[in-house]
Enzyme design. Structure first.
Site, PDB file in Angstrom:
ATOM      1  N   TYR A 193      11.861   3.001  -7.577  1.00 44.32           N
ATOM      2  CA  TYR A 193      11.921   3.838  -6.138  1.00 44.32           C
ATOM      3  C   TYR A 193      12.682   4.975  -6.734  1.00 44.32           C
ATOM      4  O   TYR A 193      12.312   6.073  -5.124  1.00 44.32           O
ATOM      5  CB  TYR A 193      12.423   3.106  -4.909  1.00 44.32           C
ATOM      6  CG  TYR A 193      11.971   3.140  -4.159  1.00 44.32           C
ATOM      7  CD1 TYR A 193      10.508   2.013  -4.159  1.00 44.32           C
ATOM      8  CD2 TYR A 193      12.247   3.829  -3.410  1.00 44.32           C
ATOM      9  CE1 TYR A 193      10.127   1.067  -2.815  1.00 44.32           C
ATOM     10  CE2 TYR A 193      11.177   3.452  -2.149  1.00 44.32           C
ATOM     11  CZ  TYR A 193      10.350   2.279  -2.326  1.00 44.32           C
ATOM     12  OH  TYR A 193       9.432   2.470  -0.512  1.00 44.32           O
ATOM     13  N   LYS A 212      11.592  -9.312 -12.946  1.00 38.62           N
ATOM     14  CA  LYS A 212      10.390  -8.755 -13.570  1.00 38.62           C
ATOM     15  C   LYS A 212      10.966  -9.208 -16.132  1.00 38.62           C
ATOM     16  O   LYS A 212      10.543  -8.111 -15.829  1.00 38.62           O
ATOM     17  CB  LYS A 212       9.123  -8.395 -13.486  1.00 38.62           C
ATOM     18  CG  LYS A 212       7.775  -8.224 -14.407  1.00 38.62           C
ATOM     19  CD  LYS A 212       6.814  -9.736 -13.741  1.00 38.62           C
ATOM     20  CE  LYS A 212       6.028  -9.114 -14.943  1.00 38.62           C
ATOM     21  NZ  LYS A 212       4.796  -9.813 -14.583  1.00 38.62           N
ATOM     22  N   ASP A 216      11.175  -3.728  -1.426  1.00 40.20           N
ATOM     23  CA  ASP A 216       9.888  -3.492  -0.597  1.00 40.20           C
ATOM     24  C   ASP A 216       8.531  -3.829  -0.009  1.00 40.20           C
ATOM     25  O   ASP A 216       8.542  -3.778   0.529  1.00 40.20           O
ATOM     26  CB  ASP A 216       9.881  -2.104  -1.594  1.00 40.20           C
ATOM     27  CG  ASP A 216       8.767  -0.881  -0.870  1.00 40.20           C
ATOM     28  OD1 ASP A 216       8.868  -0.764   0.775  1.00 40.20           O
ATOM     29  OD2 ASP A 216       7.902  -0.338  -0.682  1.00 40.20           O
ATOM     30  N   ASP A 251       5.774 -12.134  -9.208  1.00 42.30           N
ATOM     31  CA  ASP A 251       4.383 -11.779  -9.177  1.00 42.30           C
ATOM     32  C   ASP A 251       4.460 -13.898  -8.962  1.00 42.30           C
ATOM     33  O   ASP A 251       4.210 -13.567  -7.555  1.00 42.30           O
ATOM     34  CB  ASP A 251       3.722 -12.219 -10.804  1.00 42.30           C
ATOM     35  CG  ASP A 251       4.238 -12.520 -11.895  1.00 42.30           C
ATOM     36  OD1 ASP A 251       5.483 -12.831 -11.496  1.00 42.30           O
ATOM     37  OD2 ASP A 251       3.603 -12.855 -12.621  1.00 42.30           O
TER      38      ASP A 251
END
Ligand code: NAI
Length: 343
Positions: free
Chosen positions: A125, A177, A236, A212
């Site tokens: 980010y 992840k 986010d 995910d």
């Protein structure tokens, strides 16, 4: 008599001034002791002072260490860098706390009560991006660099564990992840697991889930989660998903908490599609104001505000359009103020 508390107020862009005015009306009805310093930022800052984050705004927050902020517009693609991201960096607001609670029962999901703790200063980010030109295409290749540090991950994870324990939560879930971004998000997972072994084992449960799968699980069975802690970009996205479980962005508050200040805001943006129409739902910002009252240890006022919001929505059934009602922002606020006055 409660001591006065200086605080910075940034009305913001789009629907910002409308929902900030509504929130000030309810804070006044609660006799809240804030002395507001009104400042500008975002598109409003550009228009009035040629700067999306004027020095006077920064100076004010440096003085008060406390702010309530409407949404700030950030152009997509080109244009100036996000004032929100700059504010978080300037005041080292490393923790973004986003509670998601059902206020209106009987929706698609009931009894939701989870918290997302989002890392606020690092990750993908940070906006370290560039293009590489090839032949006559200046944008032939786009590159982004993500940065997560051991120290940055640790202070955020520590905040998440401490907050979870202090608020009586049972479990913290690290969302990552690390199967694909082994270094970038692996460091976050590894730091969290080490920290838990060191300081929190036996005090609160810990598990982890890949981002995910987490998105799917949140839709299938959100009740399996308690506190989710994750890196910036994942947080986010997941917090908008979580807002969808409790009636949408109009219901989702957030707090940016750090070493030098705390800034309270709604999760949503400036909603340019409905700006100026008077129909915005001010509840998210009002719930952020309740978090601000908690932060300054005025929990009794925070509780009164949350109860009055619930009663206005559920007992009086006064709701804005995004919640399927027909009230505009002013009508909802009026009903809420009279609830507060009766409480
Ligand atoms: P958005 O959150 O402003 O709007 C998304 C959708 O939700 C729109 O259809 C909007 O009408 C609706 N919505 C949002 N808040 C609502 C409310 N209180 N009541 C009723 N409906 C509401 O997201 P979008 O359109 O992607 O972003 C618009 C601008 O806001 C952009 O410039 C973006 O950078 C900025 N933004 C600022 C944030 C902040 O200041 N913290 C956070 C997110 C976006």
């Amino acid at each position: 008599m409660t001591a006065r508390i200086p605080a910075t107020l940034i009305p913001g862009d789009g629907i910002g001034p409308e929902i900030v005015d509504a929130t000030l009306a309810v804070l006044d009805a609660l006799d809240s002791p804030f002395d507001w310093e009104r400042q500008i930022a975002g598109l409003g800052g550009i228009q009035a002072a040629g700067d999306p984050l004027p020095q006077a705004t920064l100076d004010s927050i440096r003085r008060t260490r406390l702010a309530l902020k409407g949404p700030l517009e950030t152009p997509s693609g080109g244009g100036y860098r996000s004032s929100n991201v700059r504010l978080r960096e300037e005041f080292k607001l490393y923790a973004n706390l986003r509670p998601t609670r059902t206020v209106i029962p009987g929706g698609r999901y009931d009894n939701i009560d989870l918290v997302i703790v989002r890392e606020n200063l690092e990750g993908l980010y940070i906006g370290h991006e560039h293009y590489i030109p090839i032949d006559d295409d200046p944008h032939a290749v786009a590159m982004a660099t993500g940065v997560n540090t051991r120290q940055g991950s640790r202070r955020l994870l520590e905040f998440a564990f401490e907050h979870a324990i202090a608020t009586g939560r049972k479990k913290v879930t690290i969302v990552h992840k690390a199967n694909i971004m082994k270094a970038l998000t692996g460091i976050f997972l590894e730091t969290g697991q080490q920290l838990w072994e060191e300081k929190y084992k036996g005090r609160i449960a810990l598990d982890s889930v890949i981002i995910d799968a987490c998105a799917m699980k949140l839709v299938l069975n959100p009740w399996q989660f308690d506190v989710l802690v994750t890196t910036n970009l994942f947080g986010d996205i997941l917090s908008d998903l979580a807002a969808g479980l409790v009636g949408g962005l109009g219901m989702a508050p957030g707090a940016n908490i750090g070493a030098d200040a705390a800034i309270f805001e709604a999760v949503h943006g400036s909603a340019p599609d409905i700006a100026g129409k008077g129909i915005a739902n001010p509840t998210a910002l009002m719930l952020a104001a309740a978090m601000m009252l908690d932060h300054v240890k005025l929990q009794d006022k925070a509780t009164r505000l949350r109860q009055a919001i619930a009663d206005t929505l559920n007992v009086d059934k006064v709701r804005t359009g995004d919640l399927g009602g027909s009230a505009n922002c002013a009508q909802f606020t009026k009903a809420l103020v009279s609830r507060i006055s009766d409480s």
